[in-house]
Write a protein that holds these residues in place. Structure first.
Motif, PDB file in Angstrom:
ATOM      1  N   ILE A 170       9.940  17.980  -1.738  1.00  0.00           N
ATOM      2  CA  ILE A 170      10.563  16.844  -1.061  1.00  0.00           C
ATOM      3  C   ILE A 170       9.561  15.692  -1.125  1.00  0.00           C
ATOM      4  O   ILE A 170       8.424  15.827  -0.673  1.00  0.00           O
ATOM      5  CB  ILE A 170      10.901  17.152   0.404  1.00  0.00           C
ATOM      6  CG1 ILE A 170      11.856  18.342   0.496  1.00  0.00           C
ATOM      7  CG2 ILE A 170      11.506  15.926   1.090  1.00  0.00           C
ATOM      8  CD1 ILE A 170      12.135  18.784   1.925  1.00  0.00           C
ATOM      9  N   THR A 171       9.979  14.588  -1.714  1.00  0.00           N
ATOM     10  CA  THR A 171       9.077  13.451  -1.887  1.00  0.00           C
ATOM     11  C   THR A 171       9.586  12.249  -1.112  1.00  0.00           C
ATOM     12  O   THR A 171      10.774  11.923  -1.160  1.00  0.00           O
ATOM     13  CB  THR A 171       8.958  13.080  -3.377  1.00  0.00           C
ATOM     14  OG1 THR A 171       8.526  14.216  -4.121  1.00  0.00           O
ATOM     15  CG2 THR A 171       7.964  11.944  -3.576  1.00  0.00           C
ATOM     16  N   ASP A 172       8.678  11.597  -0.409  1.00  0.00           N
ATOM     17  CA  ASP A 172       9.030  10.402   0.352  1.00  0.00           C
ATOM     18  C   ASP A 172       8.032   9.302   0.008  1.00  0.00           C
ATOM     19  O   ASP A 172       6.875   9.566  -0.339  1.00  0.00           O
ATOM     20  CB  ASP A 172       8.998  10.694   1.850  1.00  0.00           C
ATOM     21  CG  ASP A 172       9.707   9.620   2.658  1.00  0.00           C
ATOM     22  OD1 ASP A 172      10.330   8.733   2.039  1.00  0.00           O
ATOM     23  OD2 ASP A 172       9.644   9.661   3.900  1.00  0.00           O
ATOM     24  N   THR A 173       8.465   8.057   0.095  1.00  0.00           N
ATOM     25  CA  THR A 173       7.576   6.912  -0.116  1.00  0.00           C
ATOM     26  C   THR A 173       7.209   6.324   1.232  1.00  0.00           C
ATOM     27  O   THR A 173       8.086   5.955   2.017  1.00  0.00           O
ATOM     28  CB  THR A 173       8.260   5.835  -0.983  1.00  0.00           C
ATOM     29  OG1 THR A 173       8.607   6.397  -2.250  1.00  0.00           O
ATOM     30  CG2 THR A 173       7.334   4.659  -1.198  1.00  0.00           C
ATOM     31  N   VAL A 174       5.922   6.251   1.515  1.00  0.00           N
ATOM     32  CA  VAL A 174       5.456   5.696   2.787  1.00  0.00           C
ATOM     33  C   VAL A 174       4.850   4.320   2.518  1.00  0.00           C
ATOM     34  O   VAL A 174       4.219   4.076   1.496  1.00  0.00           O
ATOM     35  CB  VAL A 174       4.424   6.625   3.460  1.00  0.00           C
ATOM     36  CG1 VAL A 174       5.095   7.911   3.905  1.00  0.00           C
ATOM     37  CG2 VAL A 174       3.278   6.964   2.520  1.00  0.00           C
ATOM     38  N   THR A 175       5.051   3.408   3.460  1.00  0.00           N
ATOM     39  CA  THR A 175       4.666   2.014   3.231  1.00  0.00           C
ATOM     40  C   THR A 175       3.191   1.752   3.442  1.00  0.00           C
ATOM     41  O   THR A 175       2.650   0.789   2.913  1.00  0.00           O
ATOM     42  CB  THR A 175       5.456   1.088   4.164  1.00  0.00           C
ATOM     43  OG1 THR A 175       5.209   1.456   5.533  1.00  0.00           O
ATOM     44  CG2 THR A 175       6.943   1.175   3.879  1.00  0.00           C
ATOM     45  N   ASN A 189       0.837  -1.212   0.000  1.00  0.00           N
ATOM     46  CA  ASN A 189       0.000   0.000   0.000  1.00  0.00           C
ATOM     47  C   ASN A 189       0.865   1.252   0.000  1.00  0.00           C
ATOM     48  O   ASN A 189       0.565   2.223   0.686  1.00  0.00           O
ATOM     49  CB  ASN A 189      -0.924  -0.015   1.230  1.00  0.00           C
ATOM     50  CG  ASN A 189      -2.021   1.030   1.130  1.00  0.00           C
ATOM     51  OD1 ASN A 189      -2.476   1.363   0.052  1.00  0.00           O
ATOM     52  ND2 ASN A 189      -2.435   1.564   2.266  1.00  0.00           N
ATOM     53  N   LYS A 190       1.958   1.222  -0.742  1.00  0.00           N
ATOM     54  CA  LYS A 190       2.879   2.344  -0.749  1.00  0.00           C
ATOM     55  C   LYS A 190       2.249   3.572  -1.403  1.00  0.00           C
ATOM     56  O   LYS A 190       1.578   3.477  -2.419  1.00  0.00           O
ATOM     57  CB  LYS A 190       4.173   1.972  -1.475  1.00  0.00           C
ATOM     58  CG  LYS A 190       5.031   0.994  -0.695  1.00  0.00           C
ATOM     59  CD  LYS A 190       6.336   0.714  -1.399  1.00  0.00           C
ATOM     60  CE  LYS A 190       7.202  -0.235  -0.586  1.00  0.00           C
ATOM     61  NZ  LYS A 190       8.486  -0.531  -1.258  1.00  0.00           N
ATOM     62  N   LYS A 191       2.510   4.723  -0.782  1.00  0.00           N
ATOM     63  CA  LYS A 191       2.000   5.997  -1.291  1.00  0.00           C
ATOM     64  C   LYS A 191       3.154   6.999  -1.348  1.00  0.00           C
ATOM     65  O   LYS A 191       4.233   6.777  -0.793  1.00  0.00           O
ATOM     66  CB  LYS A 191       0.898   6.544  -0.376  1.00  0.00           C
ATOM     67  CG  LYS A 191      -0.248   5.574  -0.095  1.00  0.00           C
ATOM     68  CD  LYS A 191      -1.062   5.258  -1.336  1.00  0.00           C
ATOM     69  CE  LYS A 191      -2.196   4.299  -1.007  1.00  0.00           C
ATOM     70  NZ  LYS A 191      -2.955   3.884  -2.200  1.00  0.00           N
ATOM     71  N   LYS A 192       2.882   8.106  -2.013  1.00  0.00           N
ATOM     72  CA  LYS A 192       3.840   9.203  -2.072  1.00  0.00           C
ATOM     73  C   LYS A 192       3.402  10.306  -1.113  1.00  0.00           C
ATOM     74  O   LYS A 192       2.232  10.705  -1.107  1.00  0.00           O
ATOM     75  CB  LYS A 192       3.921   9.780  -3.488  1.00  0.00           C
ATOM     76  CG  LYS A 192       4.469   8.822  -4.541  1.00  0.00           C
ATOM     77  CD  LYS A 192       5.951   8.590  -4.379  1.00  0.00           C
ATOM     78  CE  LYS A 192       6.490   7.758  -5.539  1.00  0.00           C
ATOM     79  NZ  LYS A 192       7.939   7.479  -5.399  1.00  0.00           N
ATOM     80  N   MET A 193       4.319  10.763  -0.311  1.00  0.00           N
ATOM     81  CA  MET A 193       4.059  11.908   0.561  1.00  0.00           C
ATOM     82  C   MET A 193       4.986  13.037   0.101  1.00  0.00           C
ATOM     83  O   MET A 193       6.207  12.890   0.091  1.00  0.00           O
ATOM     84  CB  MET A 193       4.317  11.562   2.031  1.00  0.00           C
ATOM     85  CG  MET A 193       3.957  12.680   2.996  1.00  0.00           C
ATOM     86  SD  MET A 193       3.919  12.116   4.721  1.00  0.00           S
ATOM     87  CE  MET A 193       5.645  11.655   4.943  1.00  0.00           C
TER      88      MET A 193
END
Length: 279
Positions: free
Chosen positions: A260-265, A190-194
């Motif tokens: 700034i982009t991060d991948t959240v699980t 269920n990875k998303k972009k934050m």
């Protein structure tokens, strides 16, 4: 009733995957990759005992442990899984679907990991060594994939006394692949972009995100350390497929915007795990 039928469907699907994994991929190559099904493969070779009988007797013991340690809901779900697994093991033909042992081991291990993960997600199990990890998780907070890896290690060690060294190492690798598959499903499906956005055009960017992508935007007051001026930082959480559209929106309003982009699980809540609409 609808929720119960949905859960029952998932449990039966998971049990079918486990049976297919054992009878079509692991069993034909004598890969006893842990679990009660692995023990059944060992005893079938050692004592000529039908593997479905071993699974049935072993699961009867496991069901009792489930009732004592895991409560009524898990007990009832385990009764379904443990009760139907011997039936599926008996019904699914025992044949070598893939002749290459390495390829067969990988395919079988992935299917097994998917099946067990579906069971755990529905607070159920197929019985056997799938139950101890649930007990470990409840009383000691141990990740189920790690608990399954530890409990299956005992069965794999026993297989070294019955099968070849090659089969032993195939079983070890099978457990590793199963554990990796479960971990990925539990934390990586269920990875998303934050995305954090800093721009002078924050209002225009926010409006387009709301209307064109349909995701909510959180406005966070921030102060830059260099200029000491207060600005608005935009925080957006969205599906990976919408990330390119977000970049297009930002660049159309402010090509010099800082992101700034991060991948959240995993993401839970309105707009992601229930109800449609913005967050």
């Amino acid at each position: 009733m609808r929720n119960w039928l949905k859960k029952l469907t998932y449990i039966l699907l998971a049990i079918a995957l486990v049976a297919v994994s054992v009878n079509l991929f692991l069993g034909p190559h004598t890969i006893a990759a842990g679990g009660l099904t692995g023990l059944a493969i060992i005893l079938e070779r050692l004592l000529q005992l039908d593997r479905s009988v071993t699974v049935l007797v072993g699961n009867a013991i496991v069901i009792l442990l489930t009732l004592l340690f895991l409560g009524r809901e898990v007990f009832l779900n385990t009764v379904i899984g443990a009760g139907t697994l011997p039936i599926f093991i008996h019904l699914v033909p025992q044949r070598m679907l893939v002749t290459d042992p390495m390829l067969s081991m990988v395919a079988g291990s992935v299917l097994f990991g998917i099946g067990v993960s579906i069971l755990y997600a529905n607070r159920a199990s197929s019985g056997g060594t799938a139950v101890p990890p649930l007990i470990f998780q409840k009383y000691w907070g141990l990740n189920p994939s790690i608990g399954l890896f530890l409990s299956d290690g005992f069965v794999v060690s026993f297989s070294l006394l019955v099968f070849s060294v090659d089969s032993f190492f195939y079983a070890v690798f099978s457990i590793l692949i199963t554990s990796i598959t479960m971990t990925y499903i539990e934390s990586g499906m269920n990875k998303k972009k934050m995305v954090y956005i800093f721009s002078e055009q924050d209002e225009a960017i926010t409006a387009d995100i709301l209307t064109k992508i349909g995701r909510g935007v959180t406005l966070i007051p921030v102060i830059g350390a260099y200029e000491r001026t207060q600005k608005q930082m935009l925080l957006v959480t969205l599906d990976g497929k919408d990330y390119r559209a977000l970049l297009t929106i930002v660049n159309s309003h402010d090509p010099k915007a800082f992101l700034i982009t991060d991948t959240v699980t995993d993401v839970h809540g309105k707009g992601f795990t229930y109800e449609s609409g913005s967050v």
